[in-house]
Design an enzyme around this catalytic site. Structure first.
Site, short mmCIF file in Angstrom:
data_model
loop_
_atom_site.label_atom_id
_atom_site.label_comp_id
_atom_site.label_asym_id
_atom_site.label_seq_id
_atom_site.Cartn_x
_atom_site.Cartn_y
_atom_site.Cartn_z
N THR A 23 69.02 46.63 27.83
CA THR A 23 68.19 47.75 27.37
C THR A 23 69.08 48.92 26.97
O THR A 23 70.18 49.10 27.50
CB THR A 23 67.21 48.20 28.47
OG1 THR A 23 67.95 48.65 29.62
CG2 THR A 23 66.30 47.06 28.88
N GLY A 43 73.38 50.23 39.01
CA GLY A 43 74.38 49.75 39.97
C GLY A 43 75.80 49.93 39.50
O GLY A 43 76.65 49.05 39.73
N GLU A 54 58.74 56.74 38.75
CA GLU A 54 58.97 57.46 37.50
C GLU A 54 57.77 58.34 37.18
O GLU A 54 56.67 58.13 37.68
CB GLU A 54 59.20 56.47 36.35
CG GLU A 54 60.30 55.45 36.58
CD GLU A 54 61.69 56.06 36.59
OE1 GLU A 54 61.85 57.16 36.01
OE2 GLU A 54 62.60 55.46 37.17
N THR A 97 73.35 50.08 32.84
CA THR A 97 73.90 51.22 33.59
C THR A 97 73.53 51.18 35.07
O THR A 97 74.06 51.97 35.86
CB THR A 97 73.41 52.55 32.99
OG1 THR A 97 71.98 52.64 33.12
CG2 THR A 97 73.78 52.65 31.52
#
EC number: 2.7.1.107
Length: 330
Positions: free
Chosen positions: A41, A14, A273, A12
């Site tokens: 992933t 870019g 994160e 997912t």
């Protein structure tokens, strides 16, 4: 003998560009002599598990294609192992702090060329309690900006989205009483945030650590003490130019190990994160990961040891060698 490469990618990232370009990437690597396979992933933690599996299969290189979060997971999958493969990086996130720090090409095929060239640099990574990071660890409300900034805003204005969100959050910031022990020193007092940097690029600020070295075995520790709104805004403006380190409310130090605690709850940011909460112990692991980098990576960002290894400069003679040579010449 053909080398084996394993690509671990976030499909997912870019806007799914890497997913669409993957067949061309595989062909290019195959032509360069790599027997290559890929893994997409699906959820958080997948990249770490796949990196661990890749280690057991003795891949020569693991290639992380995605944003800083994907890269962090791959590093966590290989960091504890004694025989770590080389790490290739194809930056596909919005900001790509670590890729920026290494001056990696922003286009996919350019990044693949860097991997094929096989020039590597040994870089430091950090260990925080029982997890690893490759770019930064931080605490304080402003450090939440990287994972609270809307994805849509990032896709529209890129790294500038962090500046917008950062200024929006300034009025909400509250100082927290912290105890920060670093090497043989201690900071005890109210602070708005702290940052532990391994590179010069964090949340789009490319001059946050203007004197960063990738392989010197030290964190750069930045502490922003309690300040008013005007002072905070000034510090953020200075940070875009690398001049914040001169501000009286900013503590700027180098340290190999750091322990941080507080009686007040404080969230941590690790490589962009959410990273849990204090307390935390930090340890710099010097030159722990071998990463594919451009051949013209800036010399000032490397220690003399790495420059000697790369053949950029000649190794300086030891004091014993100098004395011996002087005796011979006499």
């Amino acid at each position: 003998m053909r080398k084996c490469a394993r690509i671990i990618y976030n499909p997912t990232s870019g806007k799914e560009l890497f997913k669409r370009t993957l067949p061309d990437v595989l062909i290019k690597l195959e032509r360069a002599g790599y027997e290559t396979s890929a893994y997409a992933t699906e959820r958080e933690g997948d990249a770490t598990l796949e990196a661990e599996r890749a280690l057991k299969r003795d891949y020569d290189i693991i290639i992380a294609a995605g944003g800083d979060g994907t890269l962090n997971e791959v590093v966590n999958g290989i960091a504890e192992q004694p025989n770590r493969p080389k790490l290739g990086i194809i930056p596909m996130g919005t900001v790509n702090d670590f890729g920026r720090a290494l001056h990696l090409p922003s286009d996919i095929m350019g990044a693949v060329d860097v991997i094929i060239d096989d020039h590597t640099t040994k870089v430091d990574i950090g260990k925080m309690n029982n997890r690893y990071f490759i770019n930064l660890a931080a605490g304080g409300q402003l450090t939440q900006v990287s994972y609270e900034t809307p994805s849509r805003l990032k896709s529209i204005v890129g790294p500038f989205a962090y500046y917008i969100k950062g200024f929006e959050m300034l009025p909400q910031m509250k100082a927290v009483d912290l105890r920060i022990e670093y090497d043989n020193q201690v900071f005890q007092g109210e602070a708005l945030l702290f940052l532990l940097g391994l590179t010069n690029s964090m949340a789009g600020f490319e001059k946050l650590v203007p004197d960063a070295k990738l392989d010197d075995g030290h964190f750069t520790l930045i502490i922003v003490e309690k300040a008013n709104l005007a002072e905070l805004g000034h510090i953020m403006t200075l940070a875009s130019r690398g001049e914040h380190i001169k501000h009286p409310k900013v503590i700027y130090e180098k340290a190999k190990s750091i322990n941080i605690s507080s009686f007040t709850e404080m969230q941590l940011n690790v490589d962009g994160e959410y990273g849990g909460k204090l307390p935390a112990n930090f340890l710099n692991l010097k030159r722990h990961i071998e990463v594919c980098t451009p051949k013209d990576i800036y010399n000032e960002e490397l220690t003399e040891d790495q420059q000697v290894e790369d053949g950029i400069i000649e190794e300086k003679p030891s004091n014993e060698e100098i004395i011996k040579n002087n005796e011979i010449s006499e």
